[in-house]
Design a protein around this motif. Structure first.
Motif, short mmCIF file in Angstrom:
data_model
loop_
_atom_site.label_atom_id
_atom_site.label_comp_id
_atom_site.label_asym_id
_atom_site.label_seq_id
_atom_site.Cartn_x
_atom_site.Cartn_y
_atom_site.Cartn_z
N MET A 95 -118.83 59.55 12.27
CA MET A 95 -118.43 60.55 13.25
C MET A 95 -117.44 59.91 14.21
O MET A 95 -117.75 58.89 14.82
CB MET A 95 -119.66 61.08 14.00
CG MET A 95 -119.37 62.25 14.91
SD MET A 95 -120.85 62.92 15.70
CE MET A 95 -121.64 63.72 14.33
N ASN A 96 -116.25 60.51 14.34
CA ASN A 96 -115.25 59.93 15.25
C ASN A 96 -115.50 60.42 16.68
O ASN A 96 -116.41 61.20 16.93
CB ASN A 96 -113.82 60.23 14.77
CG ASN A 96 -113.48 61.70 14.79
OD1 ASN A 96 -114.19 62.52 15.36
ND2 ASN A 96 -112.38 62.05 14.16
N LYS B 55 -114.02 62.52 18.48
CA LYS B 55 -113.86 63.96 18.68
C LYS B 55 -115.05 64.75 18.12
O LYS B 55 -115.14 65.95 18.29
CB LYS B 55 -112.58 64.45 18.01
CG LYS B 55 -111.32 63.91 18.67
CD LYS B 55 -110.10 64.47 17.99
CE LYS B 55 -108.83 63.92 18.63
NZ LYS B 55 -107.63 64.44 17.95
N GLY B 56 -115.94 64.06 17.42
CA GLY B 56 -117.13 64.69 16.86
C GLY B 56 -116.97 65.16 15.43
O GLY B 56 -117.86 65.78 14.88
N LYS B 57 -115.83 64.84 14.80
CA LYS B 57 -115.60 65.25 13.42
C LYS B 57 -116.25 64.26 12.46
O LYS B 57 -116.27 63.06 12.71
CB LYS B 57 -114.10 65.32 13.12
CG LYS B 57 -113.40 66.45 13.79
CD LYS B 57 -111.94 66.42 13.44
CE LYS B 57 -111.57 67.73 12.81
NZ LYS B 57 -110.18 67.75 12.35
N TRP C 109 -125.32 64.25 19.58
CA TRP C 109 -124.46 64.85 18.56
C TRP C 109 -125.13 64.67 17.21
O TRP C 109 -125.60 63.59 16.87
CB TRP C 109 -123.08 64.21 18.55
CG TRP C 109 -122.25 64.54 19.74
CD1 TRP C 109 -122.63 65.21 20.85
CD2 TRP C 109 -120.88 64.19 19.94
NE1 TRP C 109 -121.57 65.30 21.72
CE2 TRP C 109 -120.48 64.70 21.18
CE3 TRP C 109 -119.94 63.51 19.18
CZ2 TRP C 109 -119.20 64.53 21.69
CZ3 TRP C 109 -118.66 63.35 19.68
CH2 TRP C 109 -118.30 63.86 20.92
N ARG D 64 -119.37 70.72 10.92
CA ARG D 64 -119.10 71.17 12.29
C ARG D 64 -118.93 69.95 13.18
O ARG D 64 -119.46 68.88 12.89
CB ARG D 64 -120.26 72.01 12.82
CG ARG D 64 -120.32 73.38 12.20
CD ARG D 64 -121.41 74.20 12.79
NE ARG D 64 -121.06 74.56 14.16
CZ ARG D 64 -121.86 75.21 14.98
NH1 ARG D 64 -123.05 75.55 14.57
NH2 ARG D 64 -121.48 75.52 16.19
N LYS D 65 -118.23 70.14 14.28
CA LYS D 65 -118.06 69.05 15.23
C LYS D 65 -119.40 68.70 15.87
O LYS D 65 -120.21 69.59 16.17
CB LYS D 65 -117.07 69.46 16.33
CG LYS D 65 -115.65 69.46 15.89
CD LYS D 65 -114.75 69.72 17.07
CE LYS D 65 -113.31 69.65 16.68
NZ LYS D 65 -112.42 69.88 17.83
N GLY D 66 -119.60 67.44 16.11
CA GLY D 66 -120.86 66.98 16.71
C GLY D 66 -121.07 67.50 18.11
O GLY D 66 -122.19 67.73 18.54
N SER D 67 -119.96 67.73 18.84
CA SER D 67 -120.08 68.23 20.21
C SER D 67 -120.56 69.69 20.25
O SER D 67 -121.00 70.16 21.29
CB SER D 67 -118.74 68.11 20.93
OG SER D 67 -117.75 68.84 20.24
N GLN D 68 -120.49 70.40 19.14
CA GLN D 68 -120.91 71.80 19.09
C GLN D 68 -122.31 71.96 18.50
O GLN D 68 -122.72 73.07 18.18
CB GLN D 68 -119.92 72.60 18.25
CG GLN D 68 -118.53 72.65 18.82
CD GLN D 68 -117.56 73.35 17.88
OE1 GLN D 68 -117.87 73.64 16.74
NE2 GLN D 68 -116.37 73.62 18.40
N THR D 69 -123.03 70.88 18.33
CA THR D 69 -124.34 70.96 17.70
C THR D 69 -125.47 70.70 18.69
O THR D 69 -125.30 69.99 19.68
CB THR D 69 -124.45 69.92 16.56
OG1 THR D 69 -124.26 68.62 17.10
CG2 THR D 69 -123.42 70.18 15.49
#
Length: 102
Positions: free
Chosen positions: A3-4, A6-8, A42, A53-58
């Motif tokens: 996971m980078n 940015k959360g990707k 995250w 999904r992006k980690g910041s949205q989980t």
């Protein structure tokens, strides 16, 4: 899988850094969630279509975060055996044309 910042989720050939390490958490409903060690809070998450999904949205209790269901361990004597129940094949009824029964 890593996971980078940015959360990707990204794939790396030699993923040995802290961004590639995930903590396995067994939740109250016996499902497993994978939380990033470097970015606390995250989680590894995939949509129903299989896209990451992006980690910041989980969040921990989202359905997409839950992976494998773990069953509680029981003694061999208490395990239930799978019983196949014979059933007859189901047939679809044909639709009738017209207002018939209305």
């Amino acid at each position: 899988i890593c996971m980078n910042k940015k959360g990707k989720l990204v794939g790396k050939k030699r993923g040995k850094g802290p961004e590639c390490v995930f903590k396995e958490i067994v939740l109250e409903n016996n499902y497993t969630a994978l939380e990033s060690v470097k970015f606390a809070g995250w989680y590894m998450c995939f949509t129903r279509k299989g896209r990451p999904r992006k980690g910041s949205q989980t969040r921990q209790h989202q359905r997409e975060v839950h992976f494998m269901k773990r069953f509680q361990r029981r003694r061999k004597q208490q395990q239930r055996k799978f019983i196949r129940v014979p059933t007859s094949p189901r047939h679809r009824s044909k639709r009738r044309r017209g207002a018939g029964g209305r």
